[in-house]
Design a protein around this motif. Structure first.
Motif, PDB file in Angstrom:
ATOM      1  N   ARG A 332      67.947 -10.184  47.107  1.00  0.00           N
ATOM      2  CA  ARG A 332      68.112 -10.136  48.561  1.00  0.00           C
ATOM      3  C   ARG A 332      66.993 -10.896  49.273  1.00  0.00           C
ATOM      4  O   ARG A 332      66.277 -10.358  50.128  1.00  0.00           O
ATOM      5  CB  ARG A 332      68.164  -8.685  49.048  1.00  0.00           C
ATOM      6  N   CYS A 333      66.852 -12.155  48.920  1.00  0.00           N
ATOM      7  CA  CYS A 333      65.842 -12.994  49.553  1.00  0.00           C
ATOM      8  C   CYS A 333      66.487 -14.280  50.062  1.00  0.00           C
ATOM      9  O   CYS A 333      67.601 -14.636  49.672  1.00  0.00           O
ATOM     10  CB  CYS A 333      64.728 -13.345  48.556  1.00  0.00           C
ATOM     11  N   ARG A 334      65.767 -14.958  50.953  1.00  0.00           N
ATOM     12  CA  ARG A 334      66.205 -16.270  51.407  1.00  0.00           C
ATOM     13  C   ARG A 334      65.979 -17.285  50.291  1.00  0.00           C
ATOM     14  O   ARG A 334      65.164 -17.078  49.403  1.00  0.00           O
ATOM     15  CB  ARG A 334      65.402 -16.698  52.640  1.00  0.00           C
ATOM     16  N   GLY A 335      66.706 -18.398  50.372  1.00  0.00           N
ATOM     17  CA  GLY A 335      66.495 -19.445  49.379  1.00  0.00           C
ATOM     18  C   GLY A 335      67.633 -20.434  49.360  1.00  0.00           C
ATOM     19  O   GLY A 335      68.458 -20.495  50.284  1.00  0.00           O
ATOM     20  N   ARG A 336      67.682 -21.190  48.260  1.00  0.00           N
ATOM     21  CA  ARG A 336      68.603 -22.309  48.150  1.00  0.00           C
ATOM     22  C   ARG A 336      69.223 -22.322  46.755  1.00  0.00           C
ATOM     23  O   ARG A 336      68.601 -21.913  45.777  1.00  0.00           O
ATOM     24  CB  ARG A 336      67.848 -23.637  48.335  1.00  0.00           C
ATOM     25  N   VAL A 337      70.440 -22.837  46.695  1.00  0.00           N
ATOM     26  CA  VAL A 337      71.036 -23.264  45.434  1.00  0.00           C
ATOM     27  C   VAL A 337      71.095 -24.781  45.472  1.00  0.00           C
ATOM     28  O   VAL A 337      71.662 -25.356  46.412  1.00  0.00           O
ATOM     29  CB  VAL A 337      72.433 -22.658  45.201  1.00  0.00           C
ATOM     30  N   GLU A 338      70.487 -25.419  44.493  1.00  0.00           N
ATOM     31  CA  GLU A 338      70.471 -26.875  44.429  1.00  0.00           C
ATOM     32  C   GLU A 338      71.648 -27.386  43.605  1.00  0.00           C
ATOM     33  O   GLU A 338      71.823 -26.977  42.461  1.00  0.00           O
ATOM     34  CB  GLU A 338      69.151 -27.368  43.823  1.00  0.00           C
ATOM     35  N   HIS A 339      72.445 -28.234  44.205  1.00  0.00           N
ATOM     36  CA  HIS A 339      73.588 -28.952  43.629  1.00  0.00           C
ATOM     37  C   HIS A 339      74.913 -28.262  43.902  1.00  0.00           C
ATOM     38  O   HIS A 339      75.801 -28.869  44.474  1.00  0.00           O
ATOM     39  CB  HIS A 339      73.403 -29.230  42.125  1.00  0.00           C
ATOM     40  N   ALA A 340      75.097 -26.993  43.451  1.00  0.00           N
ATOM     41  CA  ALA A 340      76.334 -26.256  43.762  1.00  0.00           C
ATOM     42  C   ALA A 340      77.572 -27.128  43.541  1.00  0.00           C
ATOM     43  O   ALA A 340      78.464 -27.184  44.379  1.00  0.00           O
ATOM     44  CB  ALA A 340      76.298 -25.736  45.200  1.00  0.00           C
ATOM     45  N   GLN A 341      77.656 -27.763  42.373  1.00  0.00           N
ATOM     46  CA  GLN A 341      78.689 -28.778  42.174  1.00  0.00           C
ATOM     47  C   GLN A 341      80.072 -28.208  41.875  1.00  0.00           C
ATOM     48  O   GLN A 341      81.063 -28.696  42.401  1.00  0.00           O
ATOM     49  CB  GLN A 341      78.259 -29.733  41.055  1.00  0.00           C
ATOM     50  N   LEU A 342      80.156 -27.201  41.023  1.00  0.00           N
ATOM     51  CA  LEU A 342      81.451 -26.612  40.668  1.00  0.00           C
ATOM     52  C   LEU A 342      81.390 -25.131  40.996  1.00  0.00           C
ATOM     53  O   LEU A 342      80.505 -24.422  40.505  1.00  0.00           O
ATOM     54  CB  LEU A 342      81.744 -26.828  39.183  1.00  0.00           C
ATOM     55  N   LEU A 343      82.335 -24.668  41.819  1.00  0.00           N
ATOM     56  CA  LEU A 343      82.306 -23.292  42.295  1.00  0.00           C
ATOM     57  C   LEU A 343      83.632 -22.602  42.036  1.00  0.00           C
ATOM     58  O   LEU A 343      84.685 -23.233  42.122  1.00  0.00           O
ATOM     59  CB  LEU A 343      82.028 -23.256  43.799  1.00  0.00           C
ATOM     60  N   ALA A 352      77.341 -18.014  52.471  1.00  0.00           N
ATOM     61  CA  ALA A 352      77.114 -17.533  53.838  1.00  0.00           C
ATOM     62  C   ALA A 352      76.795 -16.044  53.845  1.00  0.00           C
ATOM     63  O   ALA A 352      75.905 -15.593  54.591  1.00  0.00           O
ATOM     64  CB  ALA A 352      78.332 -17.828  54.704  1.00  0.00           C
ATOM     65  N   GLU A 353      77.491 -15.277  53.038  1.00  0.00           N
ATOM     66  CA  GLU A 353      77.266 -13.826  53.006  1.00  0.00           C
ATOM     67  C   GLU A 353      75.838 -13.487  52.611  1.00  0.00           C
ATOM     68  O   GLU A 353      75.235 -12.541  53.129  1.00  0.00           O
ATOM     69  CB  GLU A 353      78.254 -13.175  52.037  1.00  0.00           C
ATOM     70  N   LEU A 354      75.269 -14.265  51.676  1.00  0.00           N
ATOM     71  CA  LEU A 354      73.924 -13.997  51.186  1.00  0.00           C
ATOM     72  C   LEU A 354      72.855 -14.774  51.941  1.00  0.00           C
ATOM     73  O   LEU A 354      71.660 -14.576  51.704  1.00  0.00           O
ATOM     74  CB  LEU A 354      73.835 -14.346  49.690  1.00  0.00           C
ATOM     75  N   GLY A 355      73.278 -15.662  52.863  1.00  0.00           N
ATOM     76  CA  GLY A 355      72.316 -16.470  53.593  1.00  0.00           C
ATOM     77  C   GLY A 355      71.609 -17.493  52.732  1.00  0.00           C
ATOM     78  O   GLY A 355      70.450 -17.845  52.988  1.00  0.00           O
TER      79      GLY A 355
END
Length: 491
Positions: A332-343, A352-355
């Motif tokens: 439950r922290c802020r942050g980033r996912v880098e690339h997110a190519q295949l979902l 969006a739900e997790l920010g």
């Protein structure tokens, strides 16, 4: 120390795509007024109807690798291992004796043959050769190169993931002053394309490297320097938090995120997926490679977040992205996912739900379309799914992953808007985004210049809304301002 820029007035400039003609007043490194062109007194720079935009960011760069790559043998577009080996032949005799012949940009996922050290030995029997894949997740060395890095007994010379990263760290580096000069030149070129900031994910002591550079000369771009797990304890010991400004850098260098890995890459067939790769069924890496277990990922993220350091988690395959999002859900922290190519479809709304910000590289979508069609067959409708992420309310930030793709925000923008990089039709056109959305994703959500904003601006000769695909990709940049200081254009 960088001195504040002198006050500046820009007049007859269009405020954003399709916007009205205005005058902008800049003082104390910020936009302090936006008015009608004739409402501000005193001298002004007439921009003759050009368009002003918020300064552009490249949210994923490996700066030192990009700077060095500009001096390496370009292997992009070569269609086989044998073709790559032959391409090295004219370069071998041009370097001083003993210097490593380094190439960058090969993509072996579609080759009819297999990279092997014997092919390189036949062309360069005595000189060390080290070739780096376009995605930075594989290295191909000849026998002399393997001996140089202590891997003389390796059977093929092709190393992936952890082995690759270890080899790259073991290769001789340019002296710091030489490398710093290359990085400064690359940053000036980025500023000429409208870049005012980068997130640097280079695998090194990034904060120390950039502090040294800032002490030598004012930086041409703002930099957020990532931290890797091996330096997390030191960063915590210094009391660093993501977003902190480092002293003595003119306010241009900040602490970036903690970089973590869940998997590898598509071209190397090590991206962690829910379905096996064709031809690898039944092998140890049929589904890719899990770089960090969920338990370890959560542990590292929790430790970093407790000390104000936000994680940036590399995730390319669909299983890897689920793993990364599960970890964010647990911490439950802020942050980033880098690339997110295949979902997976279920994971798209979770950003969006997790920010969690999706740091994506649209040029990869057009560069990797053929590889994805082969190795992610039947799943590419949910690959590089930028329109779906935006529709679900996710925050997107665009980057290049330079040197994987050029550090050029307009190449990135064009790929997101048009979903093609050549004369072929758009690849999955349903995932195209609008010019306005692409500009916002390239400027950290700043769609328009407003009073009170930092005076990080780019002025372009063509309104992006009016630009055809070729013009958008090669957008003529008239000038770039960083905190009200010209880093490109009018002085």
């Amino acid at each position: 120390m960088t001195r504040p820029a002198a006050p500046l007035t820009l007049t007859r400039v269009r405020l954003g795509p399709g916007g009205p003609l205005v005058a902008l007043r800049i003082a104390d490194d910020r936009v302090v007024a936006v008015t009608a062109p004739d409402d501000l007194d005193g001298p002004a720079l007439d921009l003759d109807g050009r368009t002003v935009l918020p300064g552009l960011w490249d949210a994923h760069v490996h700066a030192a690798q990009w700077a060095g790559n500009r001096r390496r043998v370009d292997l992009a577009g070569l269609a086989s291992a044998r073709e790559v080996a032959e391409a090295l032949r004219p370069h071998a005799g041009r370097l001083p004796g003993g210097e490593v012949l380094v190439g960058q940009g090969f993509r072996d996922a579609l080759w009819p043959d297999v990279p092997d050290k014997a092919l390189l030995d036949a062309v360069c029997p005595d000189r060390p050769v080290a070739l780096i894949s376009a995605d930075l997740h594989a290295a191909w060395l000849n026998s002399a190169g393997l001996a140089l890095v202590g891997r003389g007994g390796h059977p093929s010379g092709l190393l992936r993931e952890h082995e690759c990263f270890a080899v790259l760290r073991a290769l001789p580096e340019a002296p710091a002053d030489v490398l710093d000069g290359w990085v400064a030149e690359a940053c000036r070129d980025a500023a000429a394309r409208g870049v005012t900031g980068i997130i640097d994910f280079h695998f090194s002591d990034n904060l120390a490297d950039w502090s040294r550079r800032a002490a030598r000369a004012p930086l041409e771009v703002r930099v957020e320097a990532a931290v890797y797990p091996g330096r997390l304890d030191a960063a915590i010991g210094h009391g660093y938090r993501t977003g902190d400004v480092l002293p003595g850098t003119g306010g241009l260098l900040r602490v970036g995120p903690l970089k973590l890995f869940t998997d590898g890459s598509l071209n190397t067939r090590t991206a962690l997926c829910c379905d096996p790769y064709p031809g690898l069924e039944g092998t140890a890496r049929a589904y890719g490679v899990e770089e960090t277990s969920r338990e370890e990922l959560v542990r590292l993220m929790r430790r970093a977040a407790a000390h104000g350091i936000e994680p940036a988690v590399h995730a390319i395959g669909d299983r890897a992205n689920s793993l990364a999002l599960d970890a964010f859900s647990a911490v439950r922290c802020r942050g980033r996912v880098e690339h997110a190519q295949l979902l997976t479809a279920e994971d798209v709304p979770r950003f969006a739900e997790l920010g969690v910000t999706a740091g994506v590289q649209p040029t990869h979508a057009v560069d990797d379309r053929d590889v994805a069609d082969r190795h992610w067959a039947g799943r590419t409708g949910r690959a590089f799914a930028y329109a779906d992420l935006l529709a679900a309310g996710a925050a997107l930030e665009f980057g290049s992953d330079a040197p994987v793709a050029p550090l050029d925000p307009w190449v990135t923008l064009a790929a997101a808007v048009h979903r093609t990089g050549d004369d072929r039709p758009a690849w999955h056109p349903e995932q195209r985004v609008t010019v306005r959305a692409a500009l916002a994703a390239s400027a950290r959500g700043r769609a328009l210049v407003r009073v009170g904003d930092p005076a990080d601006l780019v002025i372009v000769d063509v309104d992006p809304l009016d630009a055809d695909p070729g013009t958008l990709r090669a957008m003529p940049v008239h000038g770039t301002l960083l905190g009200g200081r010209w880093t490109h254009g009018p002085l």
